[in-house]
Design a protein around this motif. Structure first.
Motif, short mmCIF file in Angstrom:
data_model
loop_
_atom_site.label_atom_id
_atom_site.label_comp_id
_atom_site.label_asym_id
_atom_site.label_seq_id
_atom_site.Cartn_x
_atom_site.Cartn_y
_atom_site.Cartn_z
N LEU A 64 -2.15 -0.30 -7.00
CA LEU A 64 -2.94 0.73 -7.68
C LEU A 64 -2.14 1.41 -8.78
CD1 LEU A 64 -4.68 2.43 -4.62
CD2 LEU A 64 -5.56 0.59 -6.07
N GLU A 65 -0.82 1.58 -8.53
CA GLU A 65 0.02 2.27 -9.50
C GLU A 65 1.47 1.87 -9.24
OE1 GLU A 65 1.13 6.88 -10.80
OE2 GLU A 65 -0.39 6.48 -9.28
N PHE A 93 5.55 2.05 -5.64
CA PHE A 93 4.24 1.39 -5.71
C PHE A 93 3.24 2.12 -4.81
CE2 PHE A 93 7.56 -1.72 -6.34
CZ PHE A 93 7.14 -2.43 -7.46
N LYS A 94 2.07 2.28 -5.35
CA LYS A 94 0.95 2.76 -4.53
C LYS A 94 0.06 1.55 -4.29
CE LYS A 94 -0.66 6.84 -5.24
NZ LYS A 94 -1.37 8.02 -5.84
N ILE A 95 -0.09 1.18 -3.02
CA ILE A 95 -0.72 -0.09 -2.65
C ILE A 95 -1.93 0.15 -1.77
CG2 ILE A 95 -0.36 -2.25 -1.37
CD1 ILE A 95 2.54 -2.14 -2.26
N ILE A 101 -4.28 3.26 1.82
CA ILE A 101 -3.39 3.40 0.67
C ILE A 101 -2.01 3.83 1.15
CG2 ILE A 101 -2.95 4.65 -1.49
CD1 ILE A 101 -5.94 4.91 -1.85
N ASN A 102 -1.00 3.05 0.77
CA ASN A 102 0.38 3.33 1.17
C ASN A 102 1.26 3.41 -0.07
OD1 ASN A 102 -0.82 1.38 3.47
ND2 ASN A 102 0.57 2.85 4.40
N TYR A 144 0.76 -9.74 -1.93
CA TYR A 144 0.74 -9.78 -0.47
C TYR A 144 1.88 -8.92 0.05
CZ TYR A 144 -2.67 -13.54 -0.54
OH TYR A 144 -3.82 -14.28 -0.73
N VAL A 145 1.69 -8.35 1.22
CA VAL A 145 2.71 -7.50 1.83
C VAL A 145 2.92 -7.93 3.27
CG1 VAL A 145 2.20 -5.53 0.35
CG2 VAL A 145 1.03 -5.74 2.55
#
Length: 253
Positions: A64-65, A93-95, A101-102, A144-145
């Motif tokens: 996301l950011e 990172f905003k994921i 959202i993490n 991917y995480v």
């Protein structure tokens, strides 16, 4: 107040408090180190998913950011040596994923104790600019995480471009252009980026905290014991001859 501190020093209370405090701090950092070691062992075991509670999963996510923050400390010369420069760039990172959202971070200078990762193609980013972010991560990008115990431990990207930071050398002539060296072609990877909360980094950080805490506390106690040697000797003598010390206290009062 002065009499109170003199009383503490005369009775060795100050020494006892300093010793107890150092023991507590060292024990606390040791517990953190042992906990991090156990956590790392569970993490390695989780690769084979022995249970639902201890399983490493790879899930799809979206950026996301993203941003980069650089911390740079320039080296300086002492009387006997030249201390090296230190630089560290943290990429945030905003994921968004099925977990919600993490916010996660990766760093160009993570703590290390030599423990190897159990997967291939692990890459630690380099450089001191946001070029790494601008080239490799854009808002809305799919990645991917790796998720372990509700924590994101890896970011996976299919391809990453790492642009080395050029070294600019000054020229003798102030009117001429500076010379740019060490500027090879960008390297391309299929990679996994470990986050700052990866168990390997957490264990290395805990070990360093324990080592430096033990070192500082040991030095502190040596200084305290050295400065209070006379009082310690008097305290030991008073324990051997309690009547003598009681008589001295009575005379002082």
């Amino acid at each position: 107040m002065r009499n109170f501190f003199n009383f503490m020093i005369d009775r060795g209370i100050f020494i006892v408090l300093a010793t107890v405090l150092c023991i507590i701090v060292v024990l606390y950092t040791n517990i953190r180190m042992e906990k991090a070691k156990t956590e790392l062992e569970e993490y390695f075991l989780a690769k084979s998913c022995p249970s639902e509670e201890n399983c490493r999963e790879k899930i799809e996510a979206k950026v996301l950011e993203s941003y980069g923050v650089t911390v740079f400390v320039k080296g300086f010369r002492t009387k006997h040596a030249v201390l090296p420069s230190f630089s560290n760039t943290t990429y945030g990172f905003k994921i968004s994923s099925i977990m919600g959202i993490n916010e996660v971070e990766i760093t160009s200078n993570p703590p290390s104790n030599g423990t190897s990762f159990d997967i291939s193609n692990v890459h630690i980013p380099t450089g001191r600019s946001t070029t790494f972010i601008e080239v490799n991560f854009v808002d809305g990008q799919k990645i991917y995480v790796e998720v372990w115990q509700k924590k994101i431990t890896f970011l996976y990207v299919d391809e990453m471009v790492d642009i080395p930071t050029p070294i600019i050398q000054p020229t003798p002539n102030p009117n001429s252009q500076p010379i740019i060296t060490n500027n090879p072609s960008p390297n391309t990877y299929e990679i996994a980026l470990p986050t700052t909360i990866h168990p390997i980094f957490r264990q290395a950080s805990a070990e360093k905290d324990f080592f430096y805490t033990f070192l500082i506390c040991s030095a502190l106690l040596i200084i305290v014991y050295s400065s209070q040697y006379k009082n310690i000797k008097q305290l030991i003598n008073s324990m051997k001859n309690p009547r003598k010390i009681n008589r001295r206290d009575a005379e002082e009062t």
